[in-house]
Design a protein around this motif. Sequence first.
Motif, mmCIF file in Angstrom:
data_model
loop_
_atom_site.group_PDB
_atom_site.id
_atom_site.type_symbol
_atom_site.label_atom_id
_atom_site.label_comp_id
_atom_site.label_asym_id
_atom_site.label_seq_id
_atom_site.Cartn_x
_atom_site.Cartn_y
_atom_site.Cartn_z
ATOM 1 N N UNK A 1 35.876 36.890 57.489
ATOM 2 C CA UNK A 1 37.087 37.518 58.026
ATOM 3 C C UNK A 1 36.698 38.795 58.757
ATOM 4 N N UNK A 2 37.625 39.291 59.574
ATOM 5 C CA UNK A 2 37.394 40.568 60.259
ATOM 6 C C UNK A 2 37.810 41.735 59.377
ATOM 7 N N UNK A 3 38.520 41.443 58.295
ATOM 8 C CA UNK A 3 38.947 42.498 57.373
ATOM 9 C C UNK A 3 38.958 41.947 55.953
ATOM 10 N N UNK A 4 39.136 42.852 55.025
ATOM 11 C CA UNK A 4 39.182 42.484 53.609
ATOM 12 C C UNK A 4 39.984 43.541 52.864
ATOM 13 N N UNK A 5 40.453 43.203 51.678
ATOM 14 C CA UNK A 5 41.206 44.179 50.891
ATOM 15 C C UNK A 5 40.369 45.425 50.597
ATOM 16 N N UNK A 6 41.016 46.565 50.640
ATOM 17 C CA UNK A 6 40.367 47.838 50.318
ATOM 18 C C UNK A 6 40.731 48.227 48.893
ATOM 19 N N UNK A 7 39.802 48.830 48.199
ATOM 20 C CA UNK A 7 40.043 49.369 46.856
ATOM 21 C C UNK A 7 40.624 48.345 45.886
ATOM 22 N N UNK A 8 40.221 47.107 46.041
ATOM 23 C CA UNK A 8 40.671 46.059 45.135
ATOM 24 C C UNK A 8 39.589 45.842 44.084
ATOM 25 N N UNK A 9 40.000 45.809 42.843
ATOM 26 C CA UNK A 9 39.052 45.578 41.756
ATOM 27 C C UNK A 9 38.610 44.122 41.805
ATOM 28 N N UNK A 10 37.319 43.930 41.745
ATOM 29 C CA UNK A 10 36.763 42.585 41.784
ATOM 30 C C UNK A 10 36.373 42.164 40.374
ATOM 31 N N UNK A 11 36.515 40.892 40.072
ATOM 32 C CA UNK A 11 36.969 39.836 40.965
ATOM 33 C C UNK A 11 38.477 39.900 41.185
ATOM 34 N N UNK A 12 38.895 39.327 42.313
ATOM 35 C CA UNK A 12 40.321 39.166 42.569
ATOM 36 C C UNK A 12 40.577 37.706 42.894
ATOM 37 N N UNK A 13 41.818 37.296 42.714
ATOM 38 C CA UNK A 13 42.205 35.903 42.912
ATOM 39 C C UNK A 13 42.659 35.693 44.353
ATOM 40 N N UNK A 14 42.195 34.607 44.960
ATOM 41 C CA UNK A 14 42.598 34.230 46.309
ATOM 42 C C UNK A 14 43.451 32.966 46.208
ATOM 43 N N UNK A 15 44.693 33.077 46.636
ATOM 44 C CA UNK A 15 45.615 31.947 46.669
ATOM 45 C C UNK A 15 45.509 31.362 48.072
ATOM 46 N N UNK A 16 45.229 30.068 48.175
ATOM 47 C CA UNK A 16 44.902 29.454 49.465
ATOM 48 C C UNK A 16 46.084 28.687 50.048
ATOM 49 N N UNK A 17 46.474 29.116 51.252
ATOM 50 C CA UNK A 17 47.466 28.409 52.057
ATOM 51 C C UNK A 17 46.705 27.688 53.160
ATOM 52 N N UNK A 18 46.880 26.378 53.255
ATOM 53 C CA UNK A 18 46.225 25.632 54.324
ATOM 54 C C UNK A 18 47.181 25.545 55.501
ATOM 55 N N UNK A 19 46.673 25.912 56.669
ATOM 56 C CA UNK A 19 47.478 25.960 57.885
ATOM 57 C C UNK A 19 47.956 24.566 58.285
ATOM 58 N N UNK A 20 48.965 24.550 59.139
ATOM 59 C CA UNK A 20 49.522 23.292 59.600
ATOM 60 C C UNK A 20 50.685 22.838 58.738
#
Length: 127
Positions: free
Chosen positions: A26-45
């Motif tokens: 990605x060109x960006x990412x969350x700032x000051x987020x405690x890792x690990x963090x959960x990524x909820x995936x939306x598939x386009x279309x």
Amino acid sequence: MEEILLSLKPQYWDLIKSGKKTMEIRKSAPENTIKPFRVIVYVTGGTGVVGKFDCDSIIRTICPEMLLEGSCLTLEELEKYAGGKSLCGWHVMANSVIEYETPIPLERATGFHHPPQSWRYLSRGKE
């Protein structure tokens, strides 16, 4: 655990599920987020929310070569996407990928009417 909604093309979700793609670029990412963090995936279309994974680190770099391994992209693709700017590699935590049996409509899963172009924070899970 912090949760982020991420829009992905179907082919990239397939590569993440298979374990071949361990670095989402990605060109960006969350700032000051405690890792690990959960990524909820939306598939386009219009597919909907299809699963989730945990991200345990982010690599921010102006050297696309650092993101080749696990990205399933070529150096040329990374350089073109970066356009001379920095990129962020979101590392998919091993054994954390979960695919839902059936996609969940975006609004029901997140309360949002429109998916993000790239990613956005979800309100739930924030401290």
